[in-house]
Design an enzyme around this catalytic site. Structure first.
Site, PDB file in Angstrom:
ATOM      1  CB  SER B 162      -0.922  -0.054   1.223  1.00  0.00           C
ATOM      2  OG  SER B 162      -1.990   0.824   1.075  1.00  0.00           O
ATOM      3  CG  ASP B 326      -6.010  -4.067  -3.564  1.00  0.00           C
ATOM      4  OD1 ASP B 326      -6.803  -3.113  -3.392  1.00  0.00           O
ATOM      5  OD2 ASP B 326      -4.804  -4.006  -3.272  1.00  0.00           O
ATOM      6  CG  HIS B 359      -5.508  -2.485   0.048  1.00  0.00           C
ATOM      7  ND1 HIS B 359      -4.511  -2.530  -0.901  1.00  0.00           N
ATOM      8  CD2 HIS B 359      -5.070  -1.641   1.019  1.00  0.00           C
ATOM      9  CE1 HIS B 359      -3.517  -1.733  -0.516  1.00  0.00           C
ATOM     10  NE2 HIS B 359      -3.833  -1.193   0.646  1.00  0.00           N
TER      11      HIS B 359
END
Lengths: 214, 387
Positions: B162, B326, B359
């Protein structure tokens, strides 16, 4: 042990070159080239499990698809672009070949020969879509959607502007050089390996205009 | 000049047994992208494993938006295991028996590194909104100062998911000679319009809380606003399939709907819990600053719009990982990075992992991911001659 067709491809590759193996599987060829020839190899592979195996072997491999992802590679970025036993499973083989010839200074393509006598005989005798040792799928679930014969492939290569440098016939007893003007291999070879380029060097002989019927 | 001390946390330590890590304070100013400087500045960090004599086995782990330096050890404030416990530790894919792992709290954060809650030396009070807006590149600059101070010339690897992945990409671009292997996970080379939009919702929730007081709150932070921000963001970390599988339309502590606005549904109760526990460990102003840093991230923008040019000088081996479900950092964003690296003929691997966990999959027990990381790190170690 490297599969015989892969071993034959490996023989065609100069040491310390940059190689792209499209449809690299578990990375056996790339690993072999790295170990024995100091090749700087890259791969593209569809299966996640295979990609993971490659990464675990320290091989740089992208999960991707020959039909869609080759367009992103810069021109002439590799000394050799390899596509082994995969072209018959692509959606647009001509476009894939076009990209390979653009990306690699040399291109190697291997494929099963649908002109082999067993295939011909199987269709003639049984009247059903041929199933052979090399191509053992029912017509409705085969990944091989664009099968071709050696002569078919040569025609496509010519249309793509490729110069054929070398061709090998694959059979149960290993590989044999295909002569430029030979008709036999299209009937007798189970598969073939073509080494090509689009720069016009090292021509293997004229391939256009042959009228053989084998 | 740099001085090392114990880190100062905003909240009381609940786990005195947990290693609080270290905090290093640099007197030399940190030049920021916004044109201002930060001086002095402090980086709080944890290390795991041992740096070898050649100083060649260091791996930097970069945390995500609300992460911190406690990647692989008990959190001193919450008592929870490290956020990447599944990945980092003895015998784990990032094996601390072999590697020296460093994890820092980003600049702008609230776990001991200089951020909006830190004391502004000019006023003697918390910076609040006087804190300069920082960028991902500023975070990486600050990390590089720490890596210098630790006497490490080249990192064996930089990795993170991320926002951590954004830092990995920035490392490769800013310090190409200092990164041997880069592994950005579930990330993007630019923050998308949709992601900026979600961040803005979170920020507005914080700023609409009367306790925010223009950022000049003291002890009582705008907890309601921060909790709402977290709740909204948390939805984006999951997938529809995962939410449905976990909660469906199940009711919470009741047999029928209440015809009211209490927490009828389990999914509501879950989100409220996420919001509440977050407020206990995070600072609202830090949330504003760090989300802004992500919004501003557009690596290609620093290189004339050509992402490939960001990687022109890198010799690093790359391994990119994305997850099928995601939707915050979807596969195409990760693949875009792979394509840019391909255009520079860089050494790059890319794996898309099948998962319905959204995610957050990068933080979870995803065997294919763990296997990929293990393989990549082993190959990295072999290539660098590390046993």
């Amino acid at each position: 042990m490297l599969r015989p067709d892969l071993a034959a491809i490996a023989e065609m590759i100069e040491p310390n070159t940059r190689v792209l193996d499209v449809g690299c599987g578990d990375g056996a060829l790339l690993e072999h080239l790295k170990q024995t020839r100091g090749v700087d190899g890259r791969g593209i592979e569809l299966s996640q499990q295979n990609v993971n195996q490659c990464v675990a072997r320290g091989l740089p491999v992208l999960q991707g698809d020959a039909d869609t992802d080759l367009a992103d590679y810069p021109s002439q970025a590799f000394d050799v672009a390899i596509l082994s036993q995969t072209i018959q499973a692509t959606r647009a083989p001509a476009k894939v070949l076009e990209n390979l010839l653009r990306i690699g200074r040399h291109t190697i393509v291997s494929f099963p020969n649908f002109g082999h006598w067993r295939v011909r005989l199987s269709l003639l005798a049984k009247g059903r879509m041929p199933r052979t040792h090399a191509l053992d799928y029912a017509w409705y679930d085969t990944p091989n959607i664009h099968l071709c014969t050696i002569r078919d492939f040569m025609q496509m290569a010519t249309q793509a502007g490729a110069t054929i440098e070398k061709a090998l016939a694959l059979g149960a007893n290993g590989t044999k050089l295909i002569q430029a003007d030979a008709f036999g291999p299209n009937l007798m070879a189970e598969g073939a390996i073509f080494l090509m380029n689009r720069r016009g060097g090292g021509a293997w002989g004229p391939i256009a205009g042959r009228a053989g019927s084998s | 000049m740099a001085q090392t001390a114990n880190p100062t946390f905003l909240r009381p330590v609940s786990e005195p047994e947990a290693d609080p890590g270290k905090a290093i304070t640099f007197s030399a100013p940190l030049a920021l992208d916004c044109g201002r400087t930060l001086s002095p500045f402090t980086i709080a960090y944890m290390t795991y494993g041992t740096l070898n004599a050649a100083r060649s086995n260091a791996i930097l782990i970069c945390h995500a938006l609300t992460g911190d330096q406690f990647a692989a050890s008990r959190h001193p404030l919450t008592g929870k295991p490290g956020w990447w416990d599944i990945m980092v530790g003895p015998g784990k894919p990032i094996d601390t028996n072999r590697f020296f792992v460093i994890c820092t709290n980003v600049i702008g954060g609230c776990m001991g590194s200089t951020g909006p809650a830190s004391i502004n030396p000019a006023t003697g009070k918390s910076y609040g909104l006087d804190f300069p807006v920082v960028t991902i590149r500023d975070m990486v600059r600050a990390q590089a100062a720490l890596i210098d101070a630790l006497g490490i010339e080249k990192l064996l690897s930089v990795t993170g998911g991320s926002m951590g992945g954004m830092q990995v990409l920035q490392w490769a671009a800013s310090y190409p000679e200092r990164v041997a292997n880069a592994m950005p996970i579930a990330t993007a080379a630019r923050h998308s319009a949709q992601n900026i939009a979600f961040h803005e919702v979170g920020r507005q929730a914080i700023m609409a809380d009367p306790d925010w007081k223009g950022g000049a709150y003291d002890a009582a932070q705008p907890g309601k606003g921060l909790a709402v921000a977290r709740m909204a963001a948390h939805i984006t970390y999951l997938s529809e399939a995962a939410l449905q599988r976990k909660f469906g339309r199940e009711l919470q502590d009741r047999d029928q709907i209440s015809f009211g606005f209490g927490q009828d549904f389990q999914v509501e109760s879950y989100l409220h819990h996420q919001g509440m526990t977050f407020v206990d460990r995070f600072d609202a102003n830090s949330y504003l600053y760090i989300t802004r840093a992500m919004d501003y991230f557009d690596l290609a923008g620093d290189y004339g719009g050509v992402l490939a040019d960001a990687f022109r000088n890198t010799k690093a081996r790359f391994c990119l990982i994305s997850f099928t479900s995601d939707w915050l950092f979807p596969t195409p964003e990760n693949k875009r990075i792979a394509h840019a690296l391909n255009a520079t003929a860089a050494n790059v691997s890319f794996v898309e992992i099948e998962s319905d966990k959204g995610h957050d999959a990068f933080l979870l027990d995803e065997p294919e991911m763990l296997g990929t990381v293990r393989g990549f790190m082993n190959a990295a170690a072999t290539a660098s001659g590390i046993r």
